[in-house]
Design a protein around this motif. Structure first.
Motif, short mmCIF file in Angstrom:
data_model
loop_
_atom_site.label_atom_id
_atom_site.label_comp_id
_atom_site.label_asym_id
_atom_site.label_seq_id
_atom_site.Cartn_x
_atom_site.Cartn_y
_atom_site.Cartn_z
N GLY A 1 0.82 -1.21 0.00
CA GLY A 1 0.00 0.00 0.00
C GLY A 1 0.84 1.25 0.00
N GLY A 2 1.89 1.26 0.83
CA GLY A 2 2.77 2.42 0.88
C GLY A 2 3.44 2.68 -0.45
N TYR A 3 3.86 1.60 -1.11
CA TYR A 3 4.51 1.72 -2.41
C TYR A 3 3.56 2.34 -3.43
CZ TYR A 3 6.82 0.29 -6.78
OH TYR A 3 7.39 0.29 -8.02
N SER A 4 2.32 1.89 -3.44
CA SER A 4 1.35 2.42 -4.40
C SER A 4 1.16 3.92 -4.22
CB SER A 4 0.00 1.71 -4.25
OG SER A 4 0.08 0.37 -4.62
N PHE A 5 1.06 4.36 -2.97
CA PHE A 5 0.80 5.77 -2.72
C PHE A 5 2.02 6.64 -3.00
CE2 PHE A 5 -2.97 4.29 -0.60
CZ PHE A 5 -3.86 5.36 -0.63
N ILE A 6 3.15 6.29 -2.41
CA ILE A 6 4.31 7.18 -2.52
C ILE A 6 5.01 7.05 -3.86
CG2 ILE A 6 6.02 5.60 -1.48
CD1 ILE A 6 7.11 8.08 0.03
N HIS A 7 5.11 5.82 -4.38
CA HIS A 7 5.87 5.64 -5.61
C HIS A 7 5.13 6.20 -6.82
CE1 HIS A 7 9.03 4.06 -8.10
NE2 HIS A 7 8.14 3.47 -8.88
N SER A 8 3.83 5.97 -6.90
CA SER A 8 3.09 6.52 -8.04
C SER A 8 3.12 8.05 -7.99
CB SER A 8 1.65 6.02 -8.03
OG SER A 8 0.93 6.52 -6.92
N SER A 9 3.13 8.62 -6.79
CA SER A 9 3.19 10.08 -6.66
C SER A 9 4.54 10.62 -7.11
CB SER A 9 2.92 10.48 -5.20
OG SER A 9 1.65 10.03 -4.77
N LEU A 10 5.63 9.95 -6.70
CA LEU A 10 6.95 10.39 -7.13
C LEU A 10 7.14 10.17 -8.64
CD1 LEU A 10 9.22 9.12 -4.19
CD2 LEU A 10 8.39 11.45 -4.61
N GLN A 11 6.59 9.07 -9.16
CA GLN A 11 6.65 8.82 -10.60
C GLN A 11 5.95 9.93 -11.38
OE1 GLN A 11 4.99 4.96 -11.35
NE2 GLN A 11 6.99 3.99 -11.53
N THR A 12 4.76 10.30 -10.92
CA THR A 12 4.02 11.36 -11.57
C THR A 12 4.80 12.67 -11.54
OG1 THR A 12 1.95 10.32 -10.86
CG2 THR A 12 1.81 12.59 -11.61
N TRP A 13 5.42 12.95 -10.40
CA TRP A 13 6.25 14.14 -10.26
C TRP A 13 7.40 14.11 -11.25
CZ3 TRP A 13 8.63 15.69 -4.85
CH2 TRP A 13 9.09 17.00 -4.91
N ALA A 14 8.03 12.93 -11.39
CA ALA A 14 9.18 12.80 -12.30
C ALA A 14 8.80 13.08 -13.75
CB ALA A 14 9.79 11.41 -12.17
#
Length: 398
Positions: free
Chosen positions: A308-321
């Motif tokens: 769950g943590g990966y889905s929230f934080i990683h998709s957000s950082l990916q979008t930012w990138a």
């Protein structure tokens, strides 16, 4: 003439692109349960057989900046087709080689080629999906990759037991060839032309926001990819069988898939920094649970929460990138992905002595502590970034 699609006109990735991500994720994970089978058939120590996986992962991470630069210069779909074709040929060679040395070389080539698929797919999403819907689209891809991870662990192990490890390398190779053909029908997105490959890299590395996102990805990789690998070994250290330990950590894929659905809904109308904060809090909680007690129950719960943590934080950082340097988006996303995998590799190496001594509570406690500043810095930075002018040539958000 190459078919093109106007920028920011799609709501989700094309099916052929999604299938390519599935195949790439499957191939990356499927090797793990094959290592013992490879060691037995080739009559080599298990430690030597592990180089089949480590060489693949190292090539997978280090090759991504190269693919990003090439996709900015020559096109997303053209680069993906070349990468998948190379991965397919390397996979077929992997299934035919007689010895460990040639197998390691073949897997390094396969890893380097498959390393160009997912980052280029993420870049394609950044090119064709508007900022308002981009995180939903990226979360959808993450859900597909989570299913691939679970499938590779289960089906890969079953195929290996029934037909041997060579078939496990053959299946994704053949699927990659199918994806090469399917991608011919996918339109190429327009790109901002930057003369010279070196200018793509300079355009990215000269942006402070891009460097910050890469740094956050490095720490995220250390917290997630680096330490998460020791959850199963922690159970084995306590006398739990390999099968049960693997099933316990398999809930990570379930967590990613379920949470990716939730992120897709919450991304509508919710600020990105809030999603980062939620994801970071889950990472902290997950490692705190196993730092307090290592058991099948706590590892199962921790793996689920980590997903769950990966889905929230990683998709957000990916979008930012995808938004910090839009004129060199492929290079940016590739550096982001490379930072993630290098961070995981460094953390795994650093955590080795603690794991060897059985100091798992300390290892997990330190990881939970590192997750705190990661969450705070990422949340506050993304909130500040969101207050800047809309996305444009300067690489600011919408």
């Amino acid at each position: 003439m190459t078919q093109t699609v106007p920028p920011a006109t799609l709501a989700k990735p094309p099916a052929a692109l999604t299938a390519s991500c599935f195949v790439s994720s499957f191939d990356r994970v499927a090797v793990t349960p094959m290592l013992v089978l490879i060691a037995v058939e080739l009559d080599v120590p298990l430690a030597a057989a592990v180089t089949v996986a480590s060489g693949y992962y190292l090539a997978y991470g280090l090759s991504q900046p190269m693919w990003g630069v090439l996709s900015d210069r020559f096109g997303r779909l053209r680069v993906m087709r070349v990468a998948l074709l190379g991965a397919a040929l390397a996979g077929l060679v992997s299934a035919l080689v007689p010895g460990l040395g040639t197998l390691v070389v073949a897997r390094i080539v396969a890893g380097a080629c498959f390393g160009g698929v997912i980052p280029t797919s993420l870049t394609y999403v950044g090119d064709t999906v508007g900022v308002a819907l981009r995180q939903r689209a990226l979360s959808s891809l993450m859900g597909v990759m989570a299913v691939a991870t679970a499938t590779a662990t289960g089906v890969g192990g079953l195929l290996g037991d029934l037909a041997g490890w060579r078939l496990v390398f053959t299946v994704p190779a053949l699927c990659a060839l199918v994806c090469v053909l399917a991608l011919r029908a996918v339109p190429e997105p327009p790109r901002v032309e930057i003369a010279g490959l070196g200018r793509h890299v300079r355009a990215v590395l000269s942006r402070p926001w891009a460097l910050l996102v890469f740094s956050l990805a490095f720490v995220e990789g250390a917290v997630l990819l680096g330490t998460m690998a020791f959850l199963a070994t922690a159970l084995q250290h306590h006398g739990i069988s390999t099968t049960v330990a693997g099933l316990g950590t398999a809930t990570y894929g379930i967590g990613v898939w379920l949470s990716s659905r939730l992120v897709m809904r919450l991304s509508r109308g919710r600020p990105v920094w809030l999603l980062i904060a939620i994801g970071g809090a889950q990472l902290c909680a997950a490692y705190t649970i196993v730092a307090a007690d290592v058991s099948v129950a706590t590892v199962t719960v921790s793996s689920l929460v980590l997903g769950g943590g990966y889905s929230f934080i990683h998709s957000s950082l990916q979008t930012w990138a995808t938004s910090v340097v839009p004129e060199a988006r492929g290079t940016t996303v590739a550096f982001f992905a490379s930072s993630l995998f290098v961070g995981g590799a460094v953390a795994s190496w650093a955590a080795g002595p603690l794991a060897e001594n059985g100091a798992y509570p300390l290892l997990f406690g330190l990881t939970a502590a590192v997750a705190v500043p990661l969450t705070v810095v990422a949340t506050l930075s993304r909130r500040r970034y969101g207050l800047l002018p809309p996305e444009g040539a300067s690489g600011q958000p919408q």
